[in-house]
Design a protein around this motif. Sequence first.
Motif, PDB file in Angstrom:
ATOM      1  N   VAL A   3       0.864  -1.180   0.000  1.00  0.00           N
ATOM      2  CA  VAL A   3       0.000   0.000   0.000  1.00  0.00           C
ATOM      3  C   VAL A   3       0.903   1.234   0.000  1.00  0.00           C
ATOM      4  N   VAL A   4       0.658   2.138  -0.960  1.00  0.00           N
ATOM      5  CA  VAL A   4       1.487   3.337  -1.129  1.00  0.00           C
ATOM      6  C   VAL A   4       0.602   4.569  -1.006  1.00  0.00           C
ATOM      7  N   ASP A   5       0.942   5.458  -0.076  1.00  0.00           N
ATOM      8  CA  ASP A   5       0.192   6.704   0.090  1.00  0.00           C
ATOM      9  C   ASP A   5       0.918   7.821  -0.639  1.00  0.00           C
ATOM     10  N   GLY A   6       0.392   8.178  -1.798  1.00  0.00           N
ATOM     11  CA  GLY A   6       0.939   9.283  -2.579  1.00  0.00           C
ATOM     12  C   GLY A   6       0.189  10.574  -2.331  1.00  0.00           C
ATOM     13  N   GLY A   7      -0.560  10.630  -1.227  1.00  0.00           N
ATOM     14  CA  GLY A   7      -1.281  11.840  -0.888  1.00  0.00           C
ATOM     15  C   GLY A   7      -2.432  12.162  -1.830  1.00  0.00           C
ATOM     16  N   GLY A   8      -2.813  11.204  -2.668  1.00  0.00           N
ATOM     17  CA  GLY A   8      -3.897  11.441  -3.609  1.00  0.00           C
ATOM     18  C   GLY A   8      -3.498  12.311  -4.787  1.00  0.00           C
ATOM     19  N   HIS A  34      -2.432   5.242  -3.527  1.00  0.00           N
ATOM     20  CA  HIS A  34      -3.229   6.449  -3.300  1.00  0.00           C
ATOM     21  C   HIS A  34      -2.578   7.560  -4.109  1.00  0.00           C
ATOM     22  N   LEU A  72      -0.840   4.187   7.758  1.00  0.00           N
ATOM     23  CA  LEU A  72      -1.293   5.210   6.823  1.00  0.00           C
ATOM     24  C   LEU A  72      -2.762   5.496   7.072  1.00  0.00           C
ATOM     25  N   ARG A  73      -3.229   6.660   6.624  1.00  0.00           N
ATOM     26  CA  ARG A  73      -4.652   6.982   6.671  1.00  0.00           C
ATOM     27  C   ARG A  73      -5.021   7.699   5.389  1.00  0.00           C
ATOM     28  N   PHE A  74      -5.857   7.041   4.585  1.00  0.00           N
ATOM     29  CA  PHE A  74      -6.447   7.666   3.401  1.00  0.00           C
ATOM     30  C   PHE A  74      -7.695   6.892   3.018  1.00  0.00           C
ATOM     31  N   ASP A  78      -7.797   3.382   8.071  1.00  0.00           N
ATOM     32  CA  ASP A  78      -6.492   3.273   8.733  1.00  0.00           C
ATOM     33  C   ASP A  78      -5.825   2.006   8.204  1.00  0.00           C
ATOM     34  N   TRP A  79      -4.717   2.181   7.487  1.00  0.00           N
ATOM     35  CA  TRP A  79      -3.963   1.072   6.910  1.00  0.00           C
ATOM     36  C   TRP A  79      -2.853   0.720   7.896  1.00  0.00           C
TER      37      TRP A  79
END
Length: 101
Positions: A3-8, A34, A72-74, A78-79
């Motif tokens: 899981v990758v959080d790219g800030g959307g 994301h 992470l959170r998106f 909550d990941w």
Amino acid sequence: MLVVDGGGSRRCALLGDRLAAIAMERGIVGLIIHGCVRDTEELSRMDIGVLALGKVPLRSRKEGTGAVGEPLRFAGVDWIPGHHVYVDEDGVVLFPQKMEE
């Protein structure tokens, strides 16, 4: 599953066919991004699942930043590292423990 959080962000792609191939070599079966991806035609032919917000042709700059194993959170979720992610055509489900088959 990675899981990758790219800030959307939709400014550049965080994944393309080359990074997906590396992920497959390392045994990763799927990616949730994301953010955006590129090389979608090639990605669709690869044996790896990819979910992303969209596609964009611009590649990202490799700055060596980021963290591994962080919560992470998106998308209202909550990941949590170590939780199990299940994905199909209908959506994504998270569980703290492995589901029985």
